[in-house]
Write an enzyme that holds these catalytic residues in place. Structure first.
Site, PDB file in Angstrom:
ATOM      1  N   ASP A 144       0.892  -1.153   0.000  1.00 30.67           N
ATOM      2  CA  ASP A 144       0.000   0.000   0.000  1.00 30.67           C
ATOM      3  C   ASP A 144       0.932   1.204   0.000  1.00 30.67           C
ATOM      4  O   ASP A 144       2.165   1.056   0.082  1.00 30.67           O
ATOM      5  CB  ASP A 144      -0.915  -0.011   1.244  1.00 30.67           C
ATOM      6  N   HIS A 221      -3.992   3.324  -3.985  1.00 34.69           N
ATOM      7  CA  HIS A 221      -3.198   2.915  -2.813  1.00 34.69           C
ATOM      8  C   HIS A 221      -1.779   2.505  -3.216  1.00 34.69           C
ATOM      9  O   HIS A 221      -1.234   1.557  -2.650  1.00 34.69           O
ATOM     10  CB  HIS A 221      -3.871   1.727  -2.101  1.00 34.69           C
ATOM     11  N   ASP A 280      -9.500  -0.972  -4.973  1.00 34.44           N
ATOM     12  CA  ASP A 280     -10.346  -0.015  -4.258  1.00 34.44           C
ATOM     13  C   ASP A 280      -9.777   1.402  -4.307  1.00 34.44           C
ATOM     14  O   ASP A 280      -8.570   1.594  -4.401  1.00 34.44           O
ATOM     15  CB  ASP A 280     -10.500  -0.432  -2.779  1.00 34.44           C
ATOM     16  N   GLU A 281     -10.687   2.357  -4.246  1.00 35.56           N
ATOM     17  CA  GLU A 281     -10.384   3.755  -3.948  1.00 35.56           C
ATOM     18  C   GLU A 281      -9.323   4.413  -4.840  1.00 35.56           C
ATOM     19  O   GLU A 281      -8.531   5.209  -4.361  1.00 35.56           O
ATOM     20  CB  GLU A 281      -9.983   3.889  -2.470  1.00 35.56           C
ATOM     21  N   TRP A 419      -7.420  -3.309   9.099  1.00 33.59           N
ATOM     22  CA  TRP A 419      -6.565  -2.262   8.531  1.00 33.59           C
ATOM     23  C   TRP A 419      -5.764  -1.642   9.672  1.00 33.59           C
ATOM     24  O   TRP A 419      -6.278  -1.476  10.786  1.00 33.59           O
ATOM     25  CB  TRP A 419      -7.428  -1.208   7.823  1.00 33.59           C
ATOM     26  N   GLU A 421      -3.809   1.398  10.043  1.00 28.69           N
ATOM     27  CA  GLU A 421      -3.367   2.787  10.210  1.00 28.69           C
ATOM     28  C   GLU A 421      -3.276   3.149  11.692  1.00 28.69           C
ATOM     29  O   GLU A 421      -2.352   3.825  12.126  1.00 28.69           O
ATOM     30  CB  GLU A 421      -4.331   3.759   9.531  1.00 28.69           C
TER      31      GLU A 421
HETATM   32  C1  ACM Z   1     -10.963  -0.861   1.794  1.00 24.89           C
HETATM   33  O1  ACM Z   1     -11.298  -0.857   2.992  1.00 24.89           O
HETATM   34  N1  ACM Z   1     -10.505   0.264   1.226  1.00 24.89           N
HETATM   35  C2  ACM Z   1     -11.048  -2.064   0.986  1.00 24.89           C
END
Ligand code: ACM
Ligand code: ZN
Length: 494
Positions: A144, A221, A280-281, A419, A421
């Protein structure tokens, strides 16, 4: 049935077995006899789907000893896991007969190694926990923007330039201006997994009937990839490269050369049928003005930059399929067109899962509302900083993955995502996982009609003690607030 069992006694085990009866007394005899199968078991197992047959077992514990019947070694392994938990949670083996098999074929956990690198020992410890909970898929988010974590011989700058950064803590790194560090530089924090380490993890998981699915993120990402190899970045009409961009350039051939080379290395390490390609995103910001993206759009007759995401995903999907594997991606990949062979992972709620299953895709359900264990598990004032809403143990337990408007046969299973972070250390990661992963495990294995929260909660407390005794850091269920206990999702509005 659990109903029958409730009349006698509940077995102290998570996930709750499908069918069991508890007899009188305990078994002092430790000897285990494994039979291929007896005819009663064979008859019961014949009614199951193939993936269930593979894991099904019958466990008979009586005054004379312990008998396991199963069709495969995996079935025997699941039975031995049941024995291990029964002994660990109850301190003795109650006489009982269990007939058991999973509800879903995909019972997963995702760990984010990019935002915080946790290392082989941590991963193996979580694999042990997963095995004890009868989970069978470990999804590793290996890259990422915050760092690339997998050795690449083809593209060594990926780890050489981005596996370390200034700031172990993700937000400290962000505040410091996203600065990567050279290996060994003072203040450098991070690391990466060598190919040998990853093969070792794969083998360790495989011995416990857990498949490891690797994820290589694209096209969003991906700031770190552009930092290491600027050829994958968009180019402004004035000739300047978009340094620091979040997205890879789908117009540049260098992007595909890199991704395909890396994916070949990845597929060499991971025998998993599914290869996760993120998706994603993507912000698509630089694509609008990039000379290479604009050229690609003209060639393909596209009118919207969004179509470039579809182009990249389809091209990579075809590449992965050409290697005999299947792509899995976050639900965004559905929006821009991808062949049916691609598996969709629904994370933005459940709508991606509904649409994908109706369109004929296989689906893994991990809606952030219930399956993101990086979200708060109790009140903000009593918990370490986290993100999102409240996903209490009770709320997580209440999740039902299959809704009436889904093509139920397409739902492969469920997955928890962590996740990182806000999760800088291995012990913090465990704190967020346990006991909520117990809830996910029961949703994934036990038939919906057999689930019941208060019985589960009692068993979870007992299993949490076992986890603590084995050195896991866990959330303390005794301190749970009334709001968390109520199973409501929303924090009260101020
Ligand atoms: C995600 O939580 N962006 C897959
Ligand atoms: Zn571009």
């Amino acid at each position: 049935m659990i109903f029958t069992a409730l009349l006698s006694a509940m077995l102290n085990i998570i996930p709750a077995p499908v069918d069991y009866t508890v007899g009188q007394g305990v078994c002092a005899e430790e000897k285990v006899t494994v039979q291929n199968y007896g005819s009663a078991f064979k008859r019961a197992a014949a009614k199951l789907e193939d993936f269930q047959k593979k894991e099904a077992y019958r466990l008979t514990i009586d005054g004379r000893g312990i008998k396991i019947e199963a069709l495969t070694k995996e079935g025997v392994f699941r039975a031995r896991t049941t024995l291990e938990q029964l002994k660990a949670c109850s301190g003795e083996l109650p006489c009982c007969v269990i007939f058991d098999y999973p509800r879903f074929r995909h019972r997963g956990l995702m760990l984010d190694e990019s935002r915080s690198f946790k290392g082989v020992e941590f991963i193996k410890k979580q694999i042990d926990a997963m095995a004890l909970l009868k989970l069978n898929v470990l999804h590793l988010h290996l890259d990422d923007s915050a760092g690339w974590r997998i050795e690449s011989e083809a593209y060594p700058n990926l780890t050489g330039m981005t596996a370390w950064r200034h700031g172990w803590d993700y937000f400290a790194w962000e505040r410091g201006g996203y600065k990567f560090a050279a290996p060994g530089e003072p203040g450098a924090a991070g690391g990466f997994y060598s190919k040998a380490e990853l093969k070792d993890i794969v083998a360790y998981a495989s011995e416990r009937y857990i498949t490891v699915i690797p994820e290589i993120e694209m096209p969003g990402h991906s700031m770190e990839v552009g930092y290491a190899y600027p050829g994958v970045l968009c180019v402004h009409p004035n000739g300047k490269v978009h340094r620091g961009a979040w997205d890879l350039c789908p117009g540049s051939e260098a992007t595909f050369t890199l991704l395909e080379a890396v994916l070949d290395e990845v597929m060499d390490i991971f025998p998993s049928k599914f290869i996760h390609i993120g998706g994603d995103e993507a912000t698509m910001k630089t694509w609008r003005e990039c000379i290479n993206c604009q050229k690609r759009m003209e060639q393909e007759g596209y009118t919207d930059v969004k179509q470039l995401q579809g182009y990249l995903v389809r091209r990579i999907e075809a590449f992965v399929r050409s290697r005999g594997r299947r792509v899995i991606g976050w639900d965004e990949i559905l929006e821009t067109g991808v062949p049916k062979d691609a598996v969709i992972q629904s994370w933005r709620g459940i709508s991606g899962g509904i649409k994908a299953s109706q369109a004929g895709h296989d689906v893994v359900m991990s809606p952030s509302t219930h399956c993101y264990f990086n979200y708060y598990q109790d009140l903000i004032r009593k918990e370490p900083a986290a993100c999102g809403e409240l996903v209490s143990l009770r709320f997580a337990y209440g999740y039902e993955p299959v809704t009436d408007d889904m093509a139920a046969g397409r739902i492969l299973g469920v997955q928890a995502n962590l996740w990182c972070e806000y999760i800088p250390t291995p012990s913090h990661a465990e704190y967020m996982l346990y006991p909520r992963l117990f809830a996910l495990a029961e949703t994934a294995w036990t038939p919906a009609e057999e689930k019941e929260y208060f019985g589960f909660r009692k068993r979870a407390r007992s299993l949490l003690d076992v986890f603590r005794s084995r050195g896991y850091n866990t959330f303390d269920m005794d301190t749970e607030s009334d709001l968390a206990r109520s199973g409501k999702q929303r924090f009260p509005s101020k």
